[in-house]
Structures are given as structure tokens and as C-alpha cells.
Scaffold this active site. Structure first.
Site, PDB file in Angstrom:
ATOM      1  N   SER A  68       0.832  -1.201   0.000  1.00 24.61           N
ATOM      2  CA  SER A  68       0.000   0.000   0.000  1.00 24.61           C
ATOM      3  C   SER A  68       0.871   1.258   0.000  1.00 24.61           C
ATOM      4  O   SER A  68       1.699   1.431  -0.895  1.00 24.61           O
ATOM      5  CB  SER A  68      -0.961  -0.034   1.189  1.00 24.61           C
ATOM      6  OG  SER A  68      -1.986   0.924   1.044  1.00 24.61           O
ATOM      7  N   ASP A 214      -5.951  -3.430  -2.271  1.00 22.36           N
ATOM      8  CA  ASP A 214      -4.909  -3.110  -1.284  1.00 22.36           C
ATOM      9  C   ASP A 214      -4.261  -4.359  -0.691  1.00 22.36           C
ATOM     10  O   ASP A 214      -4.934  -5.264  -0.199  1.00 22.36           O
ATOM     11  CB  ASP A 214      -5.542  -2.280  -0.167  1.00 22.36           C
ATOM     12  CG  ASP A 214      -4.509  -1.609   0.715  1.00 22.36           C
ATOM     13  OD1 ASP A 214      -3.672  -2.316   1.294  1.00 22.36           O
ATOM     14  OD2 ASP A 214      -4.538  -0.369   0.815  1.00 22.36           O
TER      15      ASP A 214
END
Length: 736
Positions: A68, A214
Site C-alpha cells: 500500500s 490493497d
């Protein structure tokens, strides 16, 4: 005996001397260091502070893995970008734009700008035969993709992430299975984008037939990945949010946040088990900072650096001599990548529009140097048309040279879209205007990109319009429009500042026009309008003939519009002129010519903004009739006078406004002052300095998704005061 005693000593020395090259070689071989950066939104900027300390202590990194936000920092460092530049890029970055898809009003065609003040709310809702649909996230990631392309442009031709100055891996999650996806090749910007795709916020990234989101869902602290890459020692930076206590979970947002943290915290704990005594675990103290605190970069940098310095003793074991460090840094030096010649361009578009549609709107040519600024400007204008979920570019190497890939992914929730709007104006003296509007835009109706629009407004000023827009070429330079429109408004008639009557004006028309775009910010149209107007007295004295008046006229309109925002512009300008020729031979009961013109300019310095306005409407020959009268008064139209209080054949208005913005970037508020002067006359020749009226105002407000909510108090040279509350005022509606 002495000889026998010395033999073991001699033997030991001989063995030691023989082994010396091997022992010295072993001392020169240092352990491979793997840097692991976890996800955590804006808090990921603390990773940059850790990098600064590693460089200060001369700790080389042999591989870097990120999830991320950690993948973004890791990728930039792996590509050779210096810590100083990473810090400056993050400080200068327009973080708000990364959470919006709209590249800005400046990149929309003029035809869209003409109606965006009436229908400004475009929530990303699509309509088709199966019902109503929405996108895969609040944000598709269009602007984020362009930002990441810019940040990684010097690695644009790297396909294998092991070929970066530091080998790199990004971690994402397969949305179908929930398993970890290790991205080690392809487009670097796309890899970061996939790793950062927060479910529900950013739309998933489609890659090799998988939908990726993510990486924090599957592996937020990917120690295992660095081990598999061959790391002997791990430096792990964990910024995972702690779980909330029961008394801290109070509303829906905290519940959703807790569920997200449960996912990331659980897989983080699994990875922490892999940390050994030889590894270094750094946990910056980030209490009080959240995943959205993007504008606190300098503080987060320092918090990360402070946490790293607390592990100075452990990190000191990994430092190398100055000469070896210098060699390591020279190997990381980022080299400017310039593409002297694009070997070829490959376009990938959707099914509904011809590929020629893209080719005609991209100015980059094969055989020419790559102009990234021009290319991204073209892609933003293509995206501004509203047909695509994302419009992106990437490079890949080939035997012939760099290949430019331009990909436009059609909206999965299109091709028909809803929009809406709201406007409100109240002078607290009985004059209130409130309108709700909704629109449906059907797009990509043929290979050239035809559109059909339907819009309606309910309230004190009812309005309806339907129109067909037909491009005449793939480049949209020439077009034709045909439409039907109905609107009704009421106007007050004043005598000596007293309202003596109110009239209703209902207008119905059919119109057709042909036009041409003049660059991205201007267009010219020539049209014909045929219809009728009914004027009726509704309150007070009889001042208007109660009859239907036929209209038929030709018009020519030239518009330039580069305003950054329809309601709250901070840069750009507007210039428009329209000539109208109404004749009995064209079906009209009137015989007159008129001109409407407007100039608007605005500029900003830091948080100060100044806007200037000039507007005029004039009948240059003939008699226009009461239904075509010019009217002033109301908010920003000589604010100290009631709406329509000043009327005549001709009008002129000049205004200047200065405001300052306050507060944070997510919900700023503003305050300012304004001055307006002008009037209406039977003939503009009657205008004199001594018969101009003046209005001074002070105002304050806050920008909202429907336009600025403003409160204003105005005072004129006749000692009259007026107060306003207004939502959704746009200067451009004066012209249209």
C-alpha cells in the site's frame, strides 16, 4: 625437544596464513539487507524518515518490499530517487487531486462547461436496461494513476523489478480469492496503484485477468516476501494501526475502521513471528495521526526518523565504510529517462467507440520524441469527456525501441449517466428562488461519440431541455446540435424602488446549431432558434401584454472558458460574445439585433483570490420587447438591489471581488469583499457616470459539493441594505 615444541606453533601459523585469503573474503561479504515497509495511508510518509536515517548511518539496502503506502515509498527509493526528492515530492503533491478522478474543469469541452453550473453533481451513477449501477469505488484512480506515472517516469521502461537499482516487490490482494499477490514485473506505476487500491475507495486494478486491491488485506508487513528474495537481515517498519478500545468505537466510521484494522493487524502479527533477534523492527510513534493526514508530511518524516534513531545500535552493525557506501549510492543514482523516438503507439479502447476516436485526440506521433506533458494533457481531455473509467499510458521496450501504450478503459457502469444540481437564493425580503435539477446523459450512441441529453429543473424557475449532440469527425472539432427547450421565470417590475407588478415569462423553443472547437477551451457556434414566448401579469399592475409572441432568429456565439471551477474559480477566465438577429422572415414577431458580451478573469496568490467581471447586453437596432429585457439585481448582479429590480433594453455591469481562503484543505471556508457598478437603460447611449448605481458587499462562505454556500450583506449608494444566502451561484449563468 625445542624443535618438537615449535612444530605445533609453526603448523598453526602456517594454517592461518594459508586460510587468510578465505577469512578476509568472508569478512568482506556483508549480509543482504531487506527493507520491509507496511501500509498505513498518509502515515506511510514516516517511512521516508526511516530512509533518511539509514542513509545517514550508511546502511545499504539490497532489496525493498512494500504494501500500500509502503509500496509507493519503496518503489520510489528502489527506482533511485533520493530521499531529499521523495520528501519534496510528497510535500508538493496535490493529495486532494489523488482522491478525485476529475482532472479539472479546464480539461472538459466547452459544451460540458455550458451546463455544469446547472447540473454540477455527477455522483458516478450509471443507468442501462438492467437498472442503476455504480463504479467499483468512490474513486477510479484516474488522477492517482497520472501522479504515479509522473513519480515513476524514470523507471517507465523497466519491466522486471529486479532490474531496478534496488530489487523491488509490491504486495496486492486478489479480490476474488483474498490471497496475496506479489508483483515483480510490469508497469511500476500500475503495481503501486494496485497495492494502494483501498476497497470501496479506489476501484480495483485489473491485471492479468485478476482484480487487485490493497495488499494490506493479505499481507500488510511482507517480511516473508523479503526472506524469499534472499534477505539475511530484515529492517521492518510497522505503521499498522492499533485496534480501538470498546469505548473508542462510537460511530459507523469507527466500526468500519476497526474491521479494516482487524484484517491488517491479524496478518501483520503472523509476519512479526518471522522477525528474529538479528532483524530490526521499527515502530514509529504515530498516535494522533491518521491515514488521511497527508498534509502533515514534515512531522511524519521526523517521527519516522526519530523511531529509526532509537535503533541506532542495531543499525550500526549494518553500516559500511565510506568508500563502499559511495559505491552503493553511485549505483542508485537516478538517471533521467528521455525517449528520443517512440517506435510505435498502440491504442486499446473499448467496444463502443472506434479506436480512431483516441488516435485523433492524441497528438503524440510515432517517430517523434515522447512529450509527456502534452500526452497527459490529451489524456485528461479524453477523460474529461466522461466516457472512460481510466485513461492511462505506459511504455514498454521492444527491439524497435520504446512502445507507447495508450489504454482507455470504458466505464463498467455506463454508458448512460445521472447528474443533478441545486440552487438557492434568498434575500430575506420575500424574494426566494429554489431549484432542484436532474439530468440523464446517454453517450457513445455511435462510433463518432454521439450523445443525447435530457435535463429538467423543478422549483421557482422550471426548466426542461433535451438535445442530440453529433460530432462530425473523430476529433470532435466539428459538431451539430439539435434541441428542444422550455423554461419559465417570473420577474418583478419596480417603480421608484417599489415592486408594482410581477410577470411570468414562459419560453418554448426548438434550436439547431453547427459548431467547431477552437482548441480545448473555446468554440464557435452558428444556430437557428424557432419558438414562442408567453408573457402574463401574475401580481400587481398590468404592465405586459398577455399574449404569445413568436420568436425566430439566427445567432452566432463565440466562447472561451478556462475557469478552474464553475462556482469557485481560482484561475482562468471566461470570454463570450453572442450576436442575435431576430427577423419576421425567420418566423419572429420582432425585428431587432442584440449583442451579449461578458469578460471574467480570476487569479490567486497563495490563499488570496481576485476576480474581475464585465458584462453587457445591448439592443443595437429595432425593438426587443419586454420578454427580452435586460435585468440586473440579485446576488452578484448589483447585490444591494432585488432580483430584476433594474430592467431595460440595455444593461452594463462591472464588478470586482477579493477573497481569502481559511481553514484546512478538505473543507476550506472563505471571506471577502465585493464592489459592483452598472445600470440598465432604454439605450446604452443614455449611460452616464452620474446614473450608474453602486453596490458594496461583504461575504463569507464554505465550498460544498453543490457549490459555495455563501452569506452576504450588500449596501448601495441609495442607502439600502440587503442580505443574501446563496447556494450554487455561477458567474457564467449571466451569459447563458
Amino acid at each position: 625437544m625445542k624443535i618438537l615444541f615449535r612444530l605445533p606453533v609453526f603448523f598453526v601459523v602456517a594454517v592461518a596464513l594459508a586460510a587468510w585469503p578465505a577469512l578476509s573474503g568472508a569478512q568482506e561479504t556483508r549480509p543482504k539487507v531487506g527493507l520491509v515497509l507496511s501500509g498505513g495511508g498518509a502515515k506511510g510518509m514516516a517511512h521516508v524518515g526511516v530512509l533518511r536515517v539509514l542513509e545517514e548511518m550508511k546502511v545499504p539496502v539490497d532489496m525493498v518490499v512494500g504494501t500500500s503506502a509502503g509500496s509507493a515509498v519503496a518503489a520510489l527509493y528502489a527506482s533511485g530517487m533520493s530521499v531529499d526528492e521523495i520528501e519534496q515530492r510528497f510535500i508538493d503533491l496535490d493529495w486532494l487531486s489523488s482522491f478525485r478522478d476529475d482532472p479539472g474543469r479546464a480539461y472538459k469541452p466547452v459544451r460540458r462547461k455550458q451546463s455544469d453550473w446547472r447540473l454540477p453533481i455527477t455522483p458516478g451513477i450509471g443507468v442501462d436496461a438492467d437498472g442503476i449501477h455504480v463504479g467499483g469505488g468512490l474513486v477510479t484512480g484516474q488522477n492517482l494513476g497520472l501522479i504515479l506515472n509522473e513519480l515513476t517516469r524514470n523507471a517507465a521502461l523497466v519491466d522486471d523489478f529486479d532490474q531496478l537499482p534496488i530489487p523491488f516487490r509490491a504486495i496486492a490482494t486478489d479480490l476474488e480469492t483474498g490471497v496475496e499477490v506479489i508483483i515483480k514485473s510490469g508497469n511500476l506505476a500500475e503495481a503501486i496503484r494496485a497495492s494502494m487500491s483501498i476497497p470501496g475507495v479506489y476501484a480495483p486494478v485489473e491485471r492479468s485477468g485478476r482484480l487487485l486491491v490493497d495488499g494490506g488485506i493479505a499481507n500488510n508487513l511482507p517480511v516473508s516476501v523479503a526472506r524469499d528474495m534472499g534477505a539475511d537481515i530484515i529492517i521492518a517498519v510497522d505503521i499498522t494501526d492499533p485496534l480501538l478500545k470498546t469505548d473508542e468505537i462510537k460511530e459507523a466510521f469507527s466500526v468500519v475502521g476497526q474491521l479494516t484494522t482487524l484484517l491488517t493487524r491479524r496478518n501483520t502479527e503472523d509476519q512479526l513471528v518471522l522477525i528474529t533477534d538479528n532483524d530490526v523492527l521499527i515502530r514509529p510513534r504515530l498516535e494522533g495521526y491518521g491515514s488521511a493526514d497527508f498534509y502533515d508530511g514534515p512531522v511524519l518524516f521526523e517521527l519516522g526518523a526519530t523511531a529509526a534513531r532509537e535503533h541506532a545500535v542495531e543499525l550500526n552493525n549494518l553500516t559500511v565504510p565510506a568508500e563502499e557506501w559511495r559505491a552503493f549510492r553511485e549505483g542508485l543514482e537516478q538517471r533521467e529517462v528521455t525517449v528520443d523516438k517512440v517506435a510505435r503507439i498502440e491504442f486499446k479502447a473499448g467496444r463502443r467507440l472506434s479506436t480512431e476516436f483516441l488516435k485523433e485526440r492524441v497528438r503524440q506521433k510515432a517517430g517523434e520524441p515522447l512529450d509527456i506533458e502534452q500526452l497527459e494533457s490529451d489524456l485528461k481531455r479524453i477523460y474529461g469527456l466522461g466516457y472512460y473509467e481510466t485513461v492511462s499510458w505506459s511504455l514498454r521496450p521492444s527491439e524497435q525501441g520504446p512502445v507507447l501504450n495508450v489504454q482507455a478503459r470504458e466505464k463498467r457502469w455506463g454508458p448512460n449517466y445521472l447528474s443533478s444540481g441545486l440552487s438557492y437564493e434568498d434575500n430575506f425580503n420575500g424574494d426566494t428562488r429554489f431549484n432542484l435539477a436532474a439530468g440523464l446523459r446517454m453517450t457513445e450512441l455511435n462510433s463518432l461519440g454521439a450523445e443525447w441529453h435530457v435535463g429538467a429543473q423543478l422549483g421557482t424557475q422550471p426548466w426542461f431541455r433535451t438535445q442530440w449532440y453529433q460530432p462530425l469527425d473523430f476529433g470532435y472539432e466539428r459538431f451539430a446540435v439539435i434541441g428542444i427547450e422550455h423554461e419559465r421565470d417570473d420577474y418583478s417590475v419596480y417603480e421608484d424602488s417599489a415592486r408594482i407588478a410581477e410577470i411570468d415569462v414562459a419560453r418554448t423553443q426548438v434550436d439547431a446549431a453547427i459548431g467547431m472547437e477552437l482548441g480545448g477551451d473555446a468554440e464557435v457556434r452558428i444556430g437557428y432558434v424557432r419558438g414562442s414566448v408567453r408573457v402574463e401579469d401574475s401580481v400587481g399592475d398590468q404592465v405586459a401584454p398577455s399574449s404569445r409572441i413568436h420568436q425566430g432568429y439566427a445567432n452566432v456565439q463565440l466562447v472561451h472558458d478556462s475557469l478552474s471551477d464553475s462556482f469557485y474559480p481560482k484561475s482562468g477566465g471566461f470570454a463570450g460574445i453572442r450576436a442575435r438577429f431576430e427577423r419576421p422572415g425567420l418566423g419572429s414577431d420582432r425585428d431587432f439585433d442584440s449583442i451579449t458580451g461578458m469578460l471574467l478573469g480570476t487569479a490567486s496568490w497563495q490563499r488570496f483570490n481576485v476576480t474581475g467581471l464585465l458584462y453587457t447586453k445591448q439592443v443595437v437596432s429595432g425593438e426587443a420587447g419586454i420578454e427580452n429585457a435586460a435585468r440586473l439585481g440579485g446576488f452578484r448582479r448589483l447585490s444591494a438591489y432585488a432580483a430584476g429590480e433594474l430592467s431595460g433594453n440595455d444593461a452594463a455591469l462591472a464588478g470586482a471581488y477579493a477573497r481569502r481562503e481559511f481553514g484546512g484543505p478538505f473543507m476550506p471556508w472563505f471571506a471577502g469583499v465585493g464592489f459592483e457598478t452598472g445600470n440598465t437603460w432604454d439605450r446604452i447611449d443614455d449611460a452616464r457616470w452620474d446614473n450608474l448605481v453602486r453596490s458594496w458587499s461583504v461575504f463569507a462562505g464554505v465550498d460544498t459539493f453543490v457549490g459555495p454556500l455563501q452569506f452576504s450583506v450588500a449596501y448601495n449608494n441609495e442607502d439600502d441594505w440587503t442580505a443574501y444566502m446563496n447556494i450554487g451561484f455561477s458567474f457564467t449563468q449571466l451569459f447563458y
